[in-house]
Design an enzyme around this catalytic site. Structure first.
Site, mmCIF file in Angstrom:
data_model
loop_
_atom_site.group_PDB
_atom_site.id
_atom_site.type_symbol
_atom_site.label_atom_id
_atom_site.label_comp_id
_atom_site.label_asym_id
_atom_site.label_seq_id
_atom_site.Cartn_x
_atom_site.Cartn_y
_atom_site.Cartn_z
ATOM 1 N N ALA A 1 44.153 49.420 39.241
ATOM 2 C CA ALA A 1 43.044 50.421 38.907
ATOM 3 C C ALA A 1 41.531 50.118 39.405
ATOM 4 O O ALA A 1 41.321 48.816 39.680
ATOM 5 C CB ALA A 1 43.296 50.422 37.215
ATOM 6 N N SER B 1 44.654 45.928 36.531
ATOM 7 C CA SER B 1 43.357 46.095 36.691
ATOM 8 C C SER B 1 42.770 45.331 38.052
ATOM 9 O O SER B 1 43.354 44.416 38.390
ATOM 10 C CB SER B 1 42.568 45.667 35.443
ATOM 11 O OG SER B 1 42.513 44.406 35.411
ATOM 12 N N ASP B 2 41.485 45.866 38.317
ATOM 13 C CA ASP B 2 40.922 45.127 39.295
ATOM 14 C C ASP B 2 40.049 44.154 38.638
ATOM 15 O O ASP B 2 40.011 43.907 37.231
ATOM 16 C CB ASP B 2 39.473 45.942 40.244
ATOM 17 C CG ASP B 2 39.108 45.485 41.538
ATOM 18 O OD1 ASP B 2 39.329 44.321 41.588
ATOM 19 O OD2 ASP B 2 38.818 46.000 42.174
ATOM 20 N N TRP B 3 39.759 43.087 39.365
ATOM 21 C CA TRP B 3 39.167 41.569 38.567
ATOM 22 C C TRP B 3 38.023 41.880 37.726
ATOM 23 O O TRP B 3 36.985 42.596 38.226
ATOM 24 C CB TRP B 3 39.001 40.639 39.464
ATOM 25 C CG TRP B 3 40.323 39.834 39.672
ATOM 26 C CD1 TRP B 3 40.415 38.473 39.758
ATOM 27 C CD2 TRP B 3 41.452 40.152 40.042
ATOM 28 N NE1 TRP B 3 41.614 38.052 39.938
ATOM 29 C CE2 TRP B 3 42.229 39.048 40.302
ATOM 30 C CE3 TRP B 3 42.094 41.229 40.298
ATOM 31 C CZ2 TRP B 3 43.675 39.327 40.444
ATOM 32 C CZ3 TRP B 3 43.725 41.501 40.620
ATOM 33 C CH2 TRP B 3 44.259 40.595 40.658
#
Length: 807
Positions: free
Chosen positions: A192, A225-227
């Site tokens: 995401a 998730s993206d970081w």
């Protein structure tokens, strides 16, 4: 019953709520926790747009550096994409990595996007099909793929907070389509994005994730998730996000346990997320009997890898113009001019960066082929900011190329003492140093003499010593984006005079004032390079060399200052005085070839003054050899553009990437790139999407189209003939121009054919039926386009060869 045989739900039922939640946040920056009670092994993830970097951002082991995504996609070859996926899998297996974070399947909405070099194209069909090939190649070896970033993450400006407004129709018809096409290869994970989509954060997008991706498409993988992208607890858990990265801290943990206990999130929601995580673990060999890791994987510098990476890079290179100067005539003398020729940019900036075993510059590659017929001349500077030293430095103790880096805590204890090939180190991100890093010291001997630029990069207080001169400075963040502070670190430099025989250079970094230990992640480095000469001197030298040779090859390009994560471009103009350099060489040379060392469009005000233009992209570790093979004709550059090249700044259907009051309106709708140019929504491009000359000419015969049954798709047939003088590859492209005025032209299929000189073949293009859909917003469903319109067979929309009316 073993974990291998137990249904995932039964394994989940053995765990208490805190344990379930703990498994749904990363254990470290790039790893997940295991759970012995259910046979779950820890899993490791790695960034992977242009190489499988491993578990550390800097200072890791040497890994293969691939050609960048646009260069690979420019081959328009799904089999090649699958081959790349297989090589990426090998690189992951060699490092015991379970999931590679790629491919990037966002679109090239605006040519200003700083991260477009990681994404394939402005077209959703080309993007999705190339991505599917990559995913198949990767997962066939038991390594998970992770297409990203879901969804509408086409720019970097204010990327953590921007609200991209596009609406359901544009979302469905354009930006979700490459993900839908990649879904055919069944990727095991998705990522995401950071941004909001129509007011809802991507990590909370219940409609996109639960309704469309997991619901309509039936996708059974894991959404991470993206970081640092996740900012909520209940909303993200209920919105379909399965895994928060990185860890161990994050917005879930105790907060998610409390949300479940308070009835804000059902425990069955947590269970569903964990089932998906266990399914991923099973697929990558981390559930039940642990997988075995192969020991016979090719090394990144093996002869096999050298051949593959050279061939793949060369195949995607694109000839934009050519009056016959390319390939270079046998025996010709060549003047090679330009800073990117001697310091070729082989990868973009940000999380795509890796530590390759070597990187072949164009000067080295062409010299190996031409020998004493080649003269090499440095060009004008191309970077506005300093970069970590990687040349003209040796370890002060061992004499090996590279630098010594020492890390100390506040007690003066040495936490690390290592040799690095590039003078940069990340602290406070993915290391084991802890919070008390009080000093980082870079030391190196240099062979440079005379006027030399020395300095440092990265947040903190610096003391730099060289040639008896010591300077101090404190560097602060350049902007509010924490990613920009790391990936585009501030710099400080000064010019010193070094004596004959070289000198010892040292740069010492301490944490920023007022902080205790590390104040967040910091990318630190030592800067060292020759002082720049005057432009007049450089241009005069280039002109003299060009006049003395049969052909001048000028290499121009962008740098990771323009093509990088966390920042967008503000112009498509080449940095520095590169345009003036091209003009100076073209005025003096008999023939001039320009090689563009950039992944994305640049302006070419000198195009009419030169004899050939070749786009070489960011060609990876074998870049110099690949460019040499193409220039000399040892390999044909078969690339076709994956993105249209605007004729001027602003002359693009979608241009601005700067939000207004936090909102970025996609006012162009689905008329992105060539779709908008064709509709007259911007001046005609300098070069159209799909354009590329190769090293042959082609004739097209009569074309026809037929339906595959009453409800089937269209197939287009045309005879093509190689009218050139060498064996060559042609890409036959099919476009649909719908009858409906509010629907743009779009690529619907392509087929490649390889023919000998004078040979002909009938080529069929199977058209993708999904491009005959439109989203009916009133009904909330797909509808078919109106009957009529026409099919176009083209070498890019600037060179249409046949038109077929559809009845």
């Amino acid at each position: 019953m073993t974990a291998d045989e137990t249904p995932y739900g039964e394994l989940v039922a053995r765990l208490d709520l805190p344990t379930k939640v703990r498994l749904l946040t990363g254990a470290t920056m790039f790893t997940l926790a295991g759970e012995p009670r259910i046979g779950l092994e820890p899993m490791a993830f790695s960034d992977g747009p242009t190489g499988v970097r491993g578990l550390t951002f800097t200072g890791g082991e040497a890994v293969a550096l691939f050609p960048n995504a646009t260069l690979l996609a420019s081959a328009w070859d799904e089999d090649a994409a699958q081959e790349v996926g297989g090589i990426v899998a090998d690189e992951a297996l060699r490092q015991h990595i379970h999931v590679v974070l790629g491919p990037t399947v966002n679109l090239h909405r605006s040519p200003l996007g700083g991260r477009l070099f990681e994404a394939y194209s402005e077209d959703p069909l080309l993007t999705g099909r190339i991505a599917a090939g990559y995913v198949r190649g990767l997962q066939a070896r038991g390594v998970g793929a992770c297409p990203k970033h879901l969804v509408a993450n086409e720019a970097e400006t204010q990327r953590h907070t921007v609200d991209d407004r596009l609406g359901e129709r544009v979302l469905r018809e354009l930006y979700l389509l490459p993900f839908e096409l990649a879904h055919e290869a069944h990727p095991w994970t998705l990522m995401a994005a950071y941004n909001l989509v129509d007011g809802v954060p991507a990590t909370e997008q219940h409609h996109v994730v639960e309704d469309v991706v997991k619901g309509e498409w039936g996708w059974d993988g894991l959404l991470m998730s993206d970081w640092f992208a996740t900012t909520s607890t209940a909303a993200s858990a209920n919105g379909g996000l399965d895994l928060v990265m990185p860890g161990p801290d994050g917005p879930w943990g105790d907060a998610l346990v409390a949300a479940v206990e308070a009835g804000e999130v059902g425990e069955e929601v947590v269970d569903e997320h964990l089932v998906r995580l266990l399914r991923l673990a099973d697929r990558v060999g981390a559930l039940g009997t642990p997988r075995t890791w192969p020991s016979d994987v090719e090394q990144p510098d093996s002869p096999v890898r050298r051949e593959q990476l050279t061939r793949l890079a060369a195949a995607g290179m694109t000839v934009l113009t050519n009056d016959g100067t390319l390939p270079l005539a046998e025996g010709a003398t060549v003047a090679l001019v330009g800073r990117p020729a001697l310091d070729t940019v082989t990868m973009g900036g940000g999380s795509a960066q890796v530590n390759p075993p070597y990187s072949v510059d164009i000067a080295d590659g062409l010299s190996a082929v031409l020998g004493d017929r080649l003269t090499v001349v440095d060009g004008v500077p191309v970077r506005a900011r300093a970069v970590p030293a990687s040349r003209d430095v040796t370890h002060p103790g061992t004499g090996e190329p590279g630098v010594q880096v020492v890390v100390e805590d506040s007690y003066g204890r040495v936490l690390d003492d290592r040799h690095l090939p590039v003078a940069q180190l990340m602290v406070g991100f993915d290391d084991d140093y802890g919070d008390d890093v009080a000093l980082v010291r870079f030391r190196a001997r240099t062979s440079l003499t005379g006027d030399v630029v020395v300095g440092a990069l990265g947040l903190g207080r610096w003391e730099v010593t060289a040639g008896g001169t010591t300077t101090t400075d404190e560097l602060a963040a350049l902007g509010d984006d924490p990613g920009e502070g790391v990936l585009n670190a501030p710099t400080t430099t000064t010019t010193v005079t070094l004596p004959e025989g070289g000198a010892l250079v040292e740069a010492v970094s301490r944490p920023p004032s007022g902080s205790v230990g590390v104040s967040g992640a910091r990318l630190l480095g030592l800067v060292l390079e020759p002082a720049p000469r005057s432009s007049d001197e450089v241009l005069a030298e280039a002109a003299r060399a060009a006049a003395a040779a049969d052909v001048a090859v000028v290499v121009v390009g962008l740098t990771p200052e323009q093509e990088t994560e966390a920042m967008d471009k503000t112009t498509l103009a080449l940095p520095g005085e590169q345009d003036a350099m091209v003009r100076a060489v073209a005025a003096a040379a008999r023939r001039t070839v320009v090689v563009v060392n950039a992944a994305t469009p640049v302006l070419m005000p000198w195009q009419g003054d030169v004899d050939a233009v070749l786009v070489a992209g960011l060609p990876g570790q074998e870049g110099g050899h690949a460019v040499a093979a193409v220039l000399t004709g040892a390999q044909e550059p078969t690339g076709r553009l994956v993105t249209s090249y605007p004729a001027a700044d602003g002359a693009s259907p979608a241009w601005s990437v700067t939000p207004v009051d936090g909102v970025l309106e996609y006012t162009e709708g689905t008329f992105v790139g060539y779709r908008g140019y064709d509709a007259g929504r911007a001046p005609a491009p300098l070069f159209w999407f799909g354009h590329g000359l190769g090293y042959a000419t082609w004739a097209y015969g009569a074309a026809s189209a037929r339906r595959e049954g009453a409800d089937g798709g269209w197939r287009v047939s045309v005879e093509v003939t190689n009218t050139g003088g060498r064996r060559s590859r042609e890409v036959v492209q099919a476009y649909l121009r719908p009858a409906e005025a509010d629907q743009p032209v779009r690529l619907v299929g392509w087929t490649a054919v390889v023919l000998d000189p004078g040979a002909s073949a009938r080529v069929e293009v199977a058209c993708d039926e999904r491009l005959w859909r439109r989203w009916d917003e009133a009904a909330g469903r797909w509808a078919r386009l109106a009957d009529g319109g026409e099919l176009l067979l083209a070498r890019g929309l600037g060179d249409v060869r046949a038109r077929i009316a559809l009845g």
